[in-house]
Scaffold this motif. Structure first.
Motif, mmCIF file in Angstrom:
data_model
loop_
_atom_site.group_PDB
_atom_site.id
_atom_site.type_symbol
_atom_site.label_atom_id
_atom_site.label_comp_id
_atom_site.label_asym_id
_atom_site.label_seq_id
_atom_site.Cartn_x
_atom_site.Cartn_y
_atom_site.Cartn_z
ATOM 1 N N MET A 1 50.534 55.342 49.765
ATOM 2 C CA MET A 1 51.805 54.880 49.162
ATOM 3 C C MET A 1 52.551 53.978 50.143
ATOM 4 O O MET A 1 52.726 54.329 51.313
ATOM 5 C CB MET A 1 52.653 56.113 48.814
ATOM 6 C CG MET A 1 53.881 55.830 47.966
ATOM 7 S SD MET A 1 53.525 55.394 46.263
ATOM 8 C CE MET A 1 53.346 57.024 45.521
ATOM 9 N N ASN A 2 52.937 52.780 49.691
ATOM 10 C CA ASN A 2 53.682 51.871 50.568
ATOM 11 C C ASN A 2 55.127 52.302 50.735
ATOM 12 O O ASN A 2 55.770 52.688 49.779
ATOM 13 C CB ASN A 2 53.662 50.462 49.976
ATOM 14 C CG ASN A 2 52.329 49.797 50.201
ATOM 15 O OD1 ASN A 2 51.627 50.120 51.169
ATOM 16 N ND2 ASN A 2 51.977 48.890 49.304
ATOM 17 N N LYS A 3 55.601 52.188 51.941
ATOM 18 C CA LYS A 3 57.003 52.523 52.189
ATOM 19 C C LYS A 3 57.830 51.256 52.093
ATOM 20 O O LYS A 3 57.561 50.286 52.798
ATOM 21 C CB LYS A 3 57.151 53.127 53.584
ATOM 22 C CG LYS A 3 56.536 54.512 53.635
ATOM 23 C CD LYS A 3 56.882 55.224 54.920
ATOM 24 C CE LYS A 3 56.495 56.683 54.797
ATOM 25 N NZ LYS A 3 55.430 57.076 55.699
ATOM 26 N N ILE A 4 58.822 51.270 51.227
ATOM 27 C CA ILE A 4 59.684 50.093 51.130
ATOM 28 C C ILE A 4 60.788 50.160 52.187
ATOM 29 O O ILE A 4 61.209 49.143 52.724
ATOM 30 C CB ILE A 4 60.236 49.886 49.701
ATOM 31 C CG1 ILE A 4 61.008 48.568 49.632
ATOM 32 C CG2 ILE A 4 61.111 51.045 49.230
ATOM 33 C CD1 ILE A 4 61.022 47.911 48.288
ATOM 34 N N ILE A 5 61.229 51.391 52.482
ATOM 35 C CA ILE A 5 62.270 51.559 53.501
ATOM 36 C C ILE A 5 61.792 52.598 54.504
ATOM 37 O O ILE A 5 61.286 53.660 54.112
ATOM 38 C CB ILE A 5 63.588 52.059 52.871
ATOM 39 C CG1 ILE A 5 64.168 50.990 51.955
ATOM 40 C CG2 ILE A 5 64.609 52.443 53.956
ATOM 41 C CD1 ILE A 5 65.308 51.497 51.086
ATOM 42 N N GLU A 6 61.909 52.290 55.764
ATOM 43 C CA GLU A 6 61.596 53.271 56.788
ATOM 44 C C GLU A 6 62.688 53.182 57.846
ATOM 45 O O GLU A 6 62.835 52.160 58.510
ATOM 46 C CB GLU A 6 60.244 52.949 57.416
ATOM 47 C CG GLU A 6 59.378 54.161 57.538
ATOM 48 C CD GLU A 6 58.059 53.851 58.197
ATOM 49 O OE1 GLU A 6 57.511 52.744 57.978
ATOM 50 O OE2 GLU A 6 57.579 54.706 58.946
ATOM 51 N N ALA A 7 63.476 54.250 57.957
ATOM 52 C CA ALA A 7 64.581 54.241 58.913
ATOM 53 C C ALA A 7 64.329 55.332 59.932
ATOM 54 O O ALA A 7 64.008 56.456 59.563
ATOM 55 C CB ALA A 7 65.895 54.499 58.190
ATOM 56 N N SER A 8 64.437 55.010 61.220
ATOM 57 C CA SER A 8 64.330 56.085 62.202
ATOM 58 C C SER A 8 65.473 56.020 63.202
ATOM 59 O O SER A 8 65.738 54.966 63.770
ATOM 60 C CB SER A 8 62.968 56.076 62.897
ATOM 61 O OG SER A 8 62.738 54.838 63.491
ATOM 62 N N HIS A 9 66.168 57.134 63.319
ATOM 63 C CA HIS A 9 67.269 57.307 64.285
ATOM 64 C C HIS A 9 68.341 56.237 64.151
ATOM 65 O O HIS A 9 68.863 55.758 65.145
ATOM 66 C CB HIS A 9 66.715 57.347 65.715
ATOM 67 C CG HIS A 9 65.593 58.320 65.873
ATOM 68 N ND1 HIS A 9 65.778 59.682 65.780
ATOM 69 C CD2 HIS A 9 64.256 58.124 66.049
ATOM 70 C CE1 HIS A 9 64.614 60.289 65.937
ATOM 71 N NE2 HIS A 9 63.682 59.370 66.081
ATOM 72 N N LEU A 10 68.663 55.843 62.923
ATOM 73 C CA LEU A 10 69.692 54.810 62.724
ATOM 74 C C LEU A 10 71.063 55.351 63.110
ATOM 75 O O LEU A 10 71.420 56.480 62.769
ATOM 76 C CB LEU A 10 69.777 54.408 61.248
ATOM 77 C CG LEU A 10 68.730 53.465 60.680
ATOM 78 C CD1 LEU A 10 69.135 53.101 59.266
ATOM 79 C CD2 LEU A 10 68.582 52.221 61.545
ATOM 80 N N SER A 11 71.836 54.515 63.791
ATOM 81 C CA SER A 11 73.224 54.893 64.035
ATOM 82 C C SER A 11 74.108 53.670 63.842
ATOM 83 O O SER A 11 73.654 52.524 63.980
ATOM 84 C CB SER A 11 73.392 55.458 65.447
ATOM 85 O OG SER A 11 73.129 54.436 66.376
ATOM 86 N N TYR A 12 75.341 53.929 63.470
ATOM 87 C CA TYR A 12 76.285 52.826 63.287
ATOM 88 C C TYR A 12 77.712 53.324 63.482
ATOM 89 O O TYR A 12 78.085 54.392 62.994
ATOM 90 C CB TYR A 12 76.156 52.217 61.887
ATOM 91 C CG TYR A 12 77.061 51.017 61.732
ATOM 92 C CD1 TYR A 12 76.654 49.768 62.212
ATOM 93 C CD2 TYR A 12 78.323 51.131 61.172
ATOM 94 C CE1 TYR A 12 77.497 48.659 62.133
ATOM 95 C CE2 TYR A 12 79.163 50.030 61.081
ATOM 96 C CZ TYR A 12 78.742 48.802 61.561
ATOM 97 O OH TYR A 12 79.575 47.721 61.487
ATOM 98 N N ALA A 13 78.504 52.545 64.203
ATOM 99 C CA ALA A 13 79.924 52.864 64.357
ATOM 100 C C ALA A 13 80.723 51.622 64.004
ATOM 101 O O ALA A 13 80.358 50.510 64.388
ATOM 102 C CB ALA A 13 80.228 53.294 65.778
ATOM 103 N N TYR A 14 81.809 51.815 63.215
ATOM 104 C CA TYR A 14 82.696 50.689 62.961
ATOM 105 C C TYR A 14 83.480 50.436 64.230
ATOM 106 O O TYR A 14 84.028 51.375 64.818
ATOM 107 C CB TYR A 14 83.633 50.992 61.783
ATOM 108 C CG TYR A 14 82.897 50.997 60.462
ATOM 109 C CD1 TYR A 14 82.659 49.806 59.792
ATOM 110 C CD2 TYR A 14 82.416 52.182 59.910
ATOM 111 C CE1 TYR A 14 81.956 49.798 58.594
ATOM 112 C CE2 TYR A 14 81.720 52.189 58.725
ATOM 113 C CZ TYR A 14 81.489 50.981 58.060
ATOM 114 O OH TYR A 14 80.785 50.983 56.892
#
Lengths: 290, 283
Positions: A1-14
């Motif tokens: 199965m193809n992965k369309i989204i793969e996120a690892s350890h995402l972080s974000y701060a405004y």
């Protein structure tokens, strides 16, 4: 199965603003992946990071840390080419909450064509795509109507048609049903389900309506910028106490069954259809009698 | 205390243009004192138009609006007084917030009414407490607040005017289930403590069932059903036919009857359903 989204350890701060407001951490260490053709519901309290995540996935915001692959290409690689980013942006579309804030043209079919025109497609091709997109969302007979005169549900279906016409592989719905009446909500959910089942479009549906989440293949629950649960609707909604603690809810069928269970009845909690719920209750009552 | 009586009211948008549309068609309805009335209806059913009639934002083409027995349009120049008496909290709180700080924003209405500074201060503090706004937020700009906090600020700004009738258009839309429950519970507490009339417009059948004493169903510009939540939600077919729905638990009760277990069709909350099942007491 193809992965369309793969996120690892995402972080974000405004970032901090001029007035000295501290930076606001919206996402911390978020890892998950979505297979092509999957229907994923995303739940979470206000400020849990759902919308920030959606903006990262559409490449509107860049993560502070972690890796994000869209369609197998690493978007967080320093050397990612502009073409790859544009190609990724073309794969992931978004439908917003307020039906009045996302239609740009006065006539329905012109609105649906707007994105394709921006892609620079030849006009015969646009015509074909617009017609088939309108047919998919059941709005063909409104093609020449004025967009602002439609009902909320119809407007959202037009916005969806715009995304389909652009051949989005994945559409993120950011509370797209929040402002609709019950009939409008039903229309939009039927359209989303059809898009996923028949056209193979990957769907990420952000919602506060627990019943809508039961229609998905998988539910991701966010809380305070992290993923709290990730599983099938059955797995997630079998844990009502944890959901209530995270300011969320469970479908009413589950709540009723949970109350029965507390009272000593032997019932399952992961039943979301009213008829099946009634059968489960009747069975449990009968069992207790014997 | 005030009751709103609407009689034979008709309103047409764009009269004399090709887009003429009758939004309200000969509406007669009463919003009673000392209770929460829920107003439900499909998009375009006339709910929002009706709400704008209650405090004189729109003037009827024909028919009357009585506030405490007095026709609000008897003296058109005095209509602003009606707006102090009937407080309207709009669906998008950001449309009605504008001042530099939350405190000044809440104080705006009372100031316009001619309250004295110490009265204003008291009204602001009380209203903020009622709406669940933490004191430190009062010094912030309303535009730095989260969606839920903005809603509370807008609510406080209206409550500070001590309106006799409080009208709320989708007070919980876009809030998470926890925040939803909290704000609706606060509105209910406010109603129970003040004994005033509160009118809530919402698309959530579950919320209406849980928090309203009475429900008015609008369709195509006129009320079609009125009654207690139990009475209204036991008429599922009629609600479906006008684009509405019943709470999921009501559907369970109906399906249960088909399974040979009759707990009644007047079920509209989970607690209520549970209380009719043997041995399932309220937790």
């Amino acid at each position: 199965m193809n992965k369309i989204i793969e996120a690892s350890h995402l972080s974000y701060a405004y970032p901090a603003d001029e007035e000295g407001m501290a930076p606001h951490v919206a996402l911390r260490d978020v890892s998950f992946s979505v297979n092509e053709g999957e229907f994923v519901a995303i739940l979470g309290h206000n400020g849990s990071g759902k919308s920030t995540l959606a903006k990262l996935l559409c490449l509107v915001l860049e993560p502070d840390g972690g890796q994000l692959y869209i369609g197998g290409k690493n978007m967080t690689d320093e050397n990612v080419s502009d073409e790859d980013v544009y190609a990724a942006r073309r794969q992931v579309g978004m439908v917003f909450q307020n039906p009045d804030n996302q239609l740009v043209a006065t006539i329905v079919e012109e609105d649906v064509a707007f994105g394709c025109e921006n892609l620079g497609l030849p006009s015969e091709k646009i015509r074909k795509r617009v017609d088939s997109a309108l047919a998919t969302v059941g709005m063909t007979k409104y093609a020449r109507h004025e967009a602002h005169r439609l009902s909320g549900g119809q407007k959202q279906r037009v916005a969806i048609a715009g995304a389909i016409a652009m051949r989005r592989k994945c559409i993120i719905f950011d509370e797209s049903t929040a402002m609709l009446d019950p009939a409008g909500r039903k229309e939009v959910m039927e359209t989303i389900t059809k898009l996923n089942r028949e056209e193979g479009v990957t769907v990420l549906h952000i919602t506060h309506y627990m019943n809508e989440a039961t229609m998905a293949d998988r539910v991701i629950v966010m809380s305070d910028g992290c993923i709290l649960m990730d599983g099938t609707p059955s797995e997630v909604f079998s844990r009502p106490e944890e959901l209530w603690k995270a300011n969320l809810d469970v479908p009413q069928t589950t709540e009723l069954l949970w109350r029965m269970k507390k009272a000593g009845y032997d019932v399952r909690l992961d039943i979301f259809d009213p008829r099946l719920c009634a059968e489960e209750i009747a069975r449990a009552l009968d069992e207790k009698k014997d | 205390m005030a009751e709103i009586v609407i009689k034979d009211l008709t309103y047409v948008y764009g009269k004399g243009t090709p887009y003429e549309m009758k939004a309200l068609d000969n509406v007669t309805v009463t919003f009673k004192d000392n209770m929460i009335t829920g107003l439900i209806g499909h998009t375009g059913s006339g709910k929002s138009t009706l709400v704008q009639m209650l405090n004189g934002l729109l003037r009827p083409d024909s028919g009357e609006v009585f506030l405490d027995g007095k026709n609000i349009w008897d003296e058109p120049k005095e209509i602003s007084k009606v707006r102090f008496k009937v407080g309207l909290v709009m669906q998008y709180p950001e449309y009605q917030l504008f001042d530099e700080t939350v405190r000044r924003d809440i104080a705006f209405g009372p100031g316009n009414m001619g309250m004295k500074p110490d009265e204003i201060e008291k009204a602001v503090e009380e209203a903020a407490r009622f709406a669940g706004l933490k004191p430190h937020l009062l010094e912030k700009s309303p535009f730095d607040l989260s969606g839920g906090q903005k809603r509370r600020a807008a609510l406080a700004g209206v409550i500070a005017m001590h309106p006799e009738v409080l009208v709320l258009d989708e007070p919980a839309a876009g809030l998470d289930p926890g925040a939803r429950r909290e704000i609706l519970q606060r509105i209910r507490d406010y109603q129970r403590e003040s004994g005033k009339s509160v009118i809530i417009v919402s698309h959530s059948m579950e919320d209406m069932a849980m928090y309203c004493d009475r429900v008015v169903v609008m369709a195509n510009g006129a009320p079609v059903i009125e009654g207690t939540p139990a009475e209204v939600f036991s008429r599922a077919e009629e609600l479906y036919s006008v684009g509405l729905d019943v709470p999921e638990v009501t559907k369970v009760a109906r399906a249960l009857r088909d399974c040979g277990v009759d707990i009644g069709l007047d079920i509209y909350t989970v607690k209520f359903a549970a209380s009719r099942l043997p041995g399932v007491i309220e937790q």
